[in-house]
Design a protein around this motif. Structure first.
Motif, short mmCIF file in Angstrom:
data_model
loop_
_atom_site.label_atom_id
_atom_site.label_comp_id
_atom_site.label_asym_id
_atom_site.label_seq_id
_atom_site.Cartn_x
_atom_site.Cartn_y
_atom_site.Cartn_z
N LEU A 90 66.31 43.29 26.12
CA LEU A 90 65.50 43.74 27.21
C LEU A 90 65.87 42.81 28.76
O LEU A 90 66.17 42.10 28.82
N THR A 91 65.75 43.70 29.47
CA THR A 91 66.36 43.00 30.85
C THR A 91 65.72 41.71 31.35
O THR A 91 65.58 40.81 31.86
N GLU A 92 64.44 42.13 30.74
CA GLU A 92 63.54 40.94 31.21
C GLU A 92 62.40 40.60 29.61
O GLU A 92 61.38 41.69 29.22
N LEU A 93 61.98 39.15 28.65
CA LEU A 93 61.31 39.10 28.03
C LEU A 93 60.12 38.20 27.80
O LEU A 93 60.46 37.46 28.12
N HIS A 94 58.69 38.37 28.08
CA HIS A 94 58.71 37.46 28.69
C HIS A 94 57.01 37.30 27.42
O HIS A 94 56.94 37.92 26.96
N ALA A 105 58.05 63.88 14.70
CA ALA A 105 58.03 64.19 16.10
C ALA A 105 57.83 62.81 17.01
O ALA A 105 57.55 62.92 17.97
N PHE A 106 56.61 61.59 16.43
CA PHE A 106 56.24 60.58 17.16
C PHE A 106 57.74 60.18 17.84
O PHE A 106 57.19 59.23 18.53
N ALA A 107 58.54 59.86 16.77
CA ALA A 107 60.05 58.99 17.51
C ALA A 107 61.05 59.73 18.45
O ALA A 107 61.05 59.30 19.51
N GLU A 108 60.94 61.25 17.98
CA GLU A 108 60.67 62.18 18.92
C GLU A 108 60.57 62.21 20.58
O GLU A 108 60.99 62.14 21.16
N ALA A 109 59.58 62.28 20.39
CA ALA A 109 58.41 62.13 21.82
C ALA A 109 58.93 60.88 22.45
O ALA A 109 58.80 60.49 23.66
N ALA A 110 58.73 59.51 21.32
CA ALA A 110 59.04 58.05 22.10
C ALA A 110 60.58 58.06 22.84
O ALA A 110 60.99 57.46 23.91
N ARG A 111 61.49 58.75 22.40
CA ARG A 111 62.48 58.44 22.72
C ARG A 111 62.68 59.42 23.53
O ARG A 111 63.01 58.97 25.09
N ALA A 112 62.45 60.15 23.72
CA ALA A 112 62.43 61.66 25.40
C ALA A 112 61.07 60.71 25.99
O ALA A 112 61.69 60.39 27.41
N VAL A 113 60.75 59.99 26.02
CA VAL A 113 59.59 58.75 26.44
C VAL A 113 60.50 57.76 27.93
O VAL A 113 60.41 57.91 28.81
N GLY A 114 60.73 57.43 26.79
CA GLY A 114 62.38 56.65 27.56
C GLY A 114 63.41 56.70 27.99
O GLY A 114 64.12 56.38 28.71
N VAL A 148 61.25 53.79 21.98
CA VAL A 148 61.05 53.87 23.80
C VAL A 148 61.96 52.95 24.23
O VAL A 148 62.73 53.55 25.33
N ALA A 149 61.96 51.31 23.21
CA ALA A 149 62.50 50.36 24.55
C ALA A 149 63.99 50.75 24.78
O ALA A 149 64.85 50.72 25.85
N ASP A 150 64.66 51.45 23.33
CA ASP A 150 65.74 51.55 23.30
C ASP A 150 66.23 52.86 23.93
O ASP A 150 67.34 52.81 24.51
N ALA A 151 65.58 53.60 23.77
CA ALA A 151 65.99 54.69 25.13
C ALA A 151 65.86 55.16 25.95
O ALA A 151 66.57 55.44 27.31
N ALA A 152 64.60 54.13 26.80
CA ALA A 152 65.44 53.19 28.35
C ALA A 152 66.26 52.50 28.71
O ALA A 152 66.18 52.91 29.43
N LEU A 153 66.51 51.71 27.59
CA LEU A 153 67.96 50.52 28.36
C LEU A 153 69.31 51.93 27.85
O LEU A 153 70.12 51.74 29.02
N ALA A 154 69.24 53.13 26.80
CA ALA A 154 70.54 53.74 26.96
C ALA A 154 70.38 54.54 28.57
O ALA A 154 71.85 55.43 28.53
N ALA A 155 69.17 55.22 28.51
CA ALA A 155 69.19 55.62 29.80
C ALA A 155 69.10 55.02 31.35
O ALA A 155 69.10 55.56 32.24
N GLY A 156 69.80 53.88 31.24
CA GLY A 156 69.47 52.76 31.87
C GLY A 156 68.31 52.52 32.99
O GLY A 156 68.69 51.65 33.40
N ALA A 157 67.81 52.37 32.55
CA ALA A 157 66.05 52.38 33.00
C ALA A 157 66.21 50.28 32.71
O ALA A 157 66.52 49.70 30.91
N GLN A 216 66.00 58.21 33.58
CA GLN A 216 66.61 59.71 33.99
C GLN A 216 65.56 59.71 35.64
O GLN A 216 66.39 60.15 36.67
N GLN A 217 63.91 59.28 35.65
CA GLN A 217 63.45 59.54 37.12
C GLN A 217 64.01 57.97 37.73
O GLN A 217 63.08 57.96 38.81
N GLY A 218 64.41 57.42 36.99
CA GLY A 218 64.51 56.33 37.75
C GLY A 218 63.50 54.68 37.50
O GLY A 218 62.65 54.01 39.05
#
Length: 192
Positions: free
Chosen positions: A78-82, A17-26, A49-58, A31-33
């Motif tokens: 990543l888009t940016e890595l500092h 469930a932890f991974a599922e939640a991280a995927r959902a948040v990403g 969470v990073a992979d899911a966000a990237l896959a969703a276009g964030a 999805q919310q832009g």
């Protein structure tokens, strides 16, 4: 573009469930832009969470200290890595880039980040919303302890209410997004 700062474990934990939640948040961030800012790792919930966000276009911004590049294996896509010198620089940069904060399950690093940004809010260094996603009851003991801290007179009710707690990622992110839109005061991290 609103930016959500996510704190979470560099391990996936034992409950799927932890991974599922991280995927959902990403996914929801994309999805919310929104944009994601996080600790820059590719392992555990951080990577999920990073992979899911990237896959969703964030756009995804990672901030990682040089000493953790090897231990957490900085995320290469990543888009940016500092890469910064200290943990303090990492946390400050993440806070400066964020419009809201949310903690997912994690260990002592996640706890420390959550409590620090919550304290900064209480002290007036920022007025951004701070959330806690309680996945599969992971944070139930902590929430009980925080209630005891209020009852014992060490945490004020107003301070306690600054922490937005939820069990559903979509509902909690909607709440944080709404509150982020009502945070007009400028940040001031000079005193930290």
């Amino acid at each position: 573009m609103p930016t959500l700062c996510v704190y979470c474990g560099s391990s996936p934990g034992t409950d799927p469930a932890f991974a599922e939640a991280a995927r959902a948040v990403g996914s929801l961030i994309g999805q919310q832009g929104w944009q994601l800012v996080y600790g820059g790792g590719r392992a555990g919930l951080m990577g999920i969470v990073a992979d899911a966000a990237l896959a969703a276009g964030a756009p995804v911004v990672g901030v990682i200290p040089q000493t953790l590049m090897v231990r957490e294996l900085g995320h290469p896509r990543l888009t940016e890595l500092h890469v910064v010198e200290t943990m303090h620089q990492r946390k400050t940069m993440m806070a400066e880039r964020a419009d809201a904060f949310v903690a997912l399950p994690g260990g002592i690093g996640t706890f420390e980040e959550l409590f620090e940004v919550w304290t900064w809010r209480q002290l007036g260094y920022h007025d951004k919303p701070v959330g806690l996603l309680n996945v599969a009851g992971y944070y139930d003991p902590l929430l009980a302890f925080l209630g005891n801290s209020v009852d014992s007179g060490f945490v004020g009710t107003a301070q306690h209410q600054l922490l937005q707690v939820g069990t559903d990622p979509a509902e909690l992110l909607r709440r944080l997004a709404h509150q982020a839109g009502q945070s007009p005061a400028p940040d001031d991290y000079r005193l930290i």
